[in-house]
Write an enzyme that holds these catalytic residues in place. Sequence first.
Site, PDB file in Angstrom:
ATOM      1  N   LYS A  34       0.847  -1.191   0.000  1.00  0.00           N
ATOM      2  CA  LYS A  34       0.000   0.000   0.000  1.00  0.00           C
ATOM      3  C   LYS A  34       0.890   1.251   0.000  1.00  0.00           C
ATOM      4  O   LYS A  34       2.103   1.158   0.206  1.00  0.00           O
ATOM      5  CB  LYS A  34      -0.923  -0.005   1.225  1.00  0.00           C
ATOM      6  CG  LYS A  34      -0.202   0.056   2.558  1.00  0.00           C
ATOM      7  CD  LYS A  34      -1.191   0.011   3.713  1.00  0.00           C
ATOM      8  CE  LYS A  34      -0.451   0.083   5.056  1.00  0.00           C
ATOM      9  NZ  LYS A  34      -1.388   0.102   6.192  1.00  0.00           N
ATOM     10  N   ARG A 125      -9.999   0.690  14.995  1.00  0.00           N
ATOM     11  CA  ARG A 125      -9.996   1.420  13.731  1.00  0.00           C
ATOM     12  C   ARG A 125     -11.147   0.870  12.882  1.00  0.00           C
ATOM     13  O   ARG A 125     -12.300   1.192  13.161  1.00  0.00           O
ATOM     14  CB  ARG A 125      -8.623   1.253  13.054  1.00  0.00           C
ATOM     15  CG  ARG A 125      -8.320   2.258  11.966  1.00  0.00           C
ATOM     16  CD  ARG A 125      -6.850   2.291  11.599  1.00  0.00           C
ATOM     17  NE  ARG A 125      -6.352   0.999  11.136  1.00  0.00           N
ATOM     18  CZ  ARG A 125      -5.083   0.790  10.747  1.00  0.00           C
ATOM     19  NH1 ARG A 125      -4.219   1.803  10.790  1.00  0.00           N
ATOM     20  NH2 ARG A 125      -4.696  -0.389  10.336  1.00  0.00           N
ATOM     21  N   HIS A 154      -5.869  -6.745  12.975  1.00  0.00           N
ATOM     22  CA  HIS A 154      -4.637  -5.952  12.953  1.00  0.00           C
ATOM     23  C   HIS A 154      -4.184  -5.659  14.380  1.00  0.00           C
ATOM     24  O   HIS A 154      -4.984  -5.257  15.224  1.00  0.00           O
ATOM     25  CB  HIS A 154      -4.851  -4.642  12.201  1.00  0.00           C
ATOM     26  CG  HIS A 154      -3.579  -3.917  11.901  1.00  0.00           C
ATOM     27  ND1 HIS A 154      -2.600  -4.441  11.081  1.00  0.00           N
ATOM     28  CD2 HIS A 154      -3.115  -2.710  12.306  1.00  0.00           C
ATOM     29  CE1 HIS A 154      -1.596  -3.591  10.997  1.00  0.00           C
ATOM     30  NE2 HIS A 154      -1.874  -2.538  11.734  1.00  0.00           N
ATOM     31  N   ARG A 210       1.492 -10.719   7.016  1.00  0.00           N
ATOM     32  CA  ARG A 210       1.407  -9.502   6.210  1.00  0.00           C
ATOM     33  C   ARG A 210       2.593  -8.569   6.508  1.00  0.00           C
ATOM     34  O   ARG A 210       2.448  -7.574   7.210  1.00  0.00           O
ATOM     35  CB  ARG A 210       0.098  -8.756   6.499  1.00  0.00           C
ATOM     36  CG  ARG A 210      -1.175  -9.525   6.245  1.00  0.00           C
ATOM     37  CD  ARG A 210      -2.412  -8.616   6.326  1.00  0.00           C
ATOM     38  NE  ARG A 210      -2.433  -7.798   7.522  1.00  0.00           N
ATOM     39  CZ  ARG A 210      -2.999  -8.151   8.679  1.00  0.00           C
ATOM     40  NH1 ARG A 210      -3.575  -9.336   8.802  1.00  0.00           N
ATOM     41  NH2 ARG A 210      -2.990  -7.331   9.700  1.00  0.00           N
ATOM     42  N   TYR A 253      15.540  31.910   5.121  1.00  0.00           N
ATOM     43  CA  TYR A 253      14.440  32.642   5.746  1.00  0.00           C
ATOM     44  C   TYR A 253      14.649  32.822   7.244  1.00  0.00           C
ATOM     45  O   TYR A 253      15.063  31.891   7.944  1.00  0.00           O
ATOM     46  CB  TYR A 253      13.115  31.901   5.526  1.00  0.00           C
ATOM     47  CG  TYR A 253      12.606  31.916   4.102  1.00  0.00           C
ATOM     48  CD1 TYR A 253      12.205  33.097   3.495  1.00  0.00           C
ATOM     49  CD2 TYR A 253      12.518  30.734   3.374  1.00  0.00           C
ATOM     50  CE1 TYR A 253      11.729  33.114   2.191  1.00  0.00           C
ATOM     51  CE2 TYR A 253      12.034  30.730   2.072  1.00  0.00           C
ATOM     52  CZ  TYR A 253      11.649  31.928   1.481  1.00  0.00           C
ATOM     53  OH  TYR A 253      11.182  31.921   0.199  1.00  0.00           O
ATOM     54  N   CYS A 300      13.837  25.289   2.848  1.00  0.00           N
ATOM     55  CA  CYS A 300      12.842  25.980   2.025  1.00  0.00           C
ATOM     56  C   CYS A 300      11.929  24.999   1.297  1.00  0.00           C
ATOM     57  O   CYS A 300      12.099  23.784   1.376  1.00  0.00           O
ATOM     58  CB  CYS A 300      13.546  26.876   1.013  1.00  0.00           C
ATOM     59  SG  CYS A 300      14.752  28.011   1.725  1.00  0.00           S
ATOM     60  N   MET A 301      10.981  25.548   0.556  1.00  0.00           N
ATOM     61  CA  MET A 301      10.033  24.714  -0.172  1.00  0.00           C
ATOM     62  C   MET A 301      10.738  23.760  -1.136  1.00  0.00           C
ATOM     63  O   MET A 301      10.400  22.569  -1.201  1.00  0.00           O
ATOM     64  CB  MET A 301       9.030  25.571  -0.948  1.00  0.00           C
ATOM     65  CG  MET A 301       8.000  24.759  -1.712  1.00  0.00           C
ATOM     66  SD  MET A 301       6.854  25.770  -2.671  1.00  0.00           S
ATOM     67  CE  MET A 301       5.869  26.508  -1.360  1.00  0.00           C
ATOM     68  N   ASP A 302      11.697  24.263  -1.897  1.00  0.00           N
ATOM     69  CA  ASP A 302      12.344  23.411  -2.885  1.00  0.00           C
ATOM     70  C   ASP A 302      13.865  23.578  -2.930  1.00  0.00           C
ATOM     71  O   ASP A 302      14.502  23.188  -3.912  1.00  0.00           O
ATOM     72  CB  ASP A 302      11.755  23.613  -4.284  1.00  0.00           C
ATOM     73  CG  ASP A 302      11.524  25.069  -4.627  1.00  0.00           C
ATOM     74  OD1 ASP A 302      10.663  25.338  -5.472  1.00  0.00           O
ATOM     75  OD2 ASP A 302      12.205  25.929  -4.033  1.00  0.00           O
TER      76      ASP A 302
END
Length: 360
Positions: A34, A125, A154, A210, A253, A300-302
Amino acid sequence: MSNCWVEIDLKAISNNFSFIKKIVSPSKVCAVIKADAYGHGAVPIAKALNADMFGVFSLDEGVILRNGGVDKPILILGPSMEEEVFDIVQYNLIPNVFTKEFLIALSKIPSKVKCHIKVDTGMGRIGISFDNAIEFIKEAVSYSNIDVEGIFSHLATSYLKDKSYALEQFRKFSYLIEQLKCIGIEIPIKHIANSAAILSLPEMNLSMVRPGILLYGLMPSDDMEKVPVKPAMSFKTRLVSVRRFPKGSGISYGKTYVTKKDSIIGVIPVGYTHGLRRNLSNKGYVLVGGKRVKIVGTLCMDMTMIDLSDILDISIGDEVVIFGTQDNETISVDEIAKFCETINYEIITGINPKIPRVYI
């Protein structure tokens, strides 16, 4: 070539799977892939493993596998909605069933359909409640078109040192199976063991296990004794800038880092949009030239800045390892998780899926 990429070692995953298969034999193995195989790429991983079954979260994840040419049984571990029944059958997926509404929707399908019953023995859950499980399963097996192939639960605490709650869940699950036998209901595939239980509670292997995080070479928690599995994922990038800054220069920043001496500061084109956590600012490390260098300033972001002052012979384009091994030095996913006060699962699944995966 991309300026950042994720390397996936398919041989490591194959060896990890072989280790798991050996220690749980003769139990079957449902490889949990998953969340795009925990960020490793579900289709390539499925094709690399000779698993008895694959576990996904949703219909959408199952469809991706089928469209990618995966023909092994696929179990949907997450909840499905009534309106998804037709597509589940069309793509030959196995739903888990725990609500009356979904059970009735499944019973209206004209063809034979397999399912697994999910029982909540203490996770809190999804799943039919333990107290209502027998009546629910009696109804499920009464429908002529429904083949209740499996039953599962689970574990909530199997990764902890204290196994008492996990054992209590297993006691409930085992009792339920025995009660079903007493009324003539024998469900072929029984499964409750996750990665942690595989390693520490072998009595829970039953007819199928699993494994998830263990497949990818990572341990379920620090409380678990290390075993011979190898991390399969490395996260890499390149230097895109190398500049000299005088003492007293502010970096990034908020000016959260100020150079304490004349410094060489590099920039890598990876930031929090790529999955690098912002709380690594001013405390995390990366590898350059086989040595650790510190992340400086606010991430930073990127883009992210790193202090290269102690590294010789550096050039734009040089490889930078965010986690993985370079020469004889390693930064592990677990180390980054500790810096970020989270778990290894979140680090690997949090890497942006748009970043190219390179299979080696």
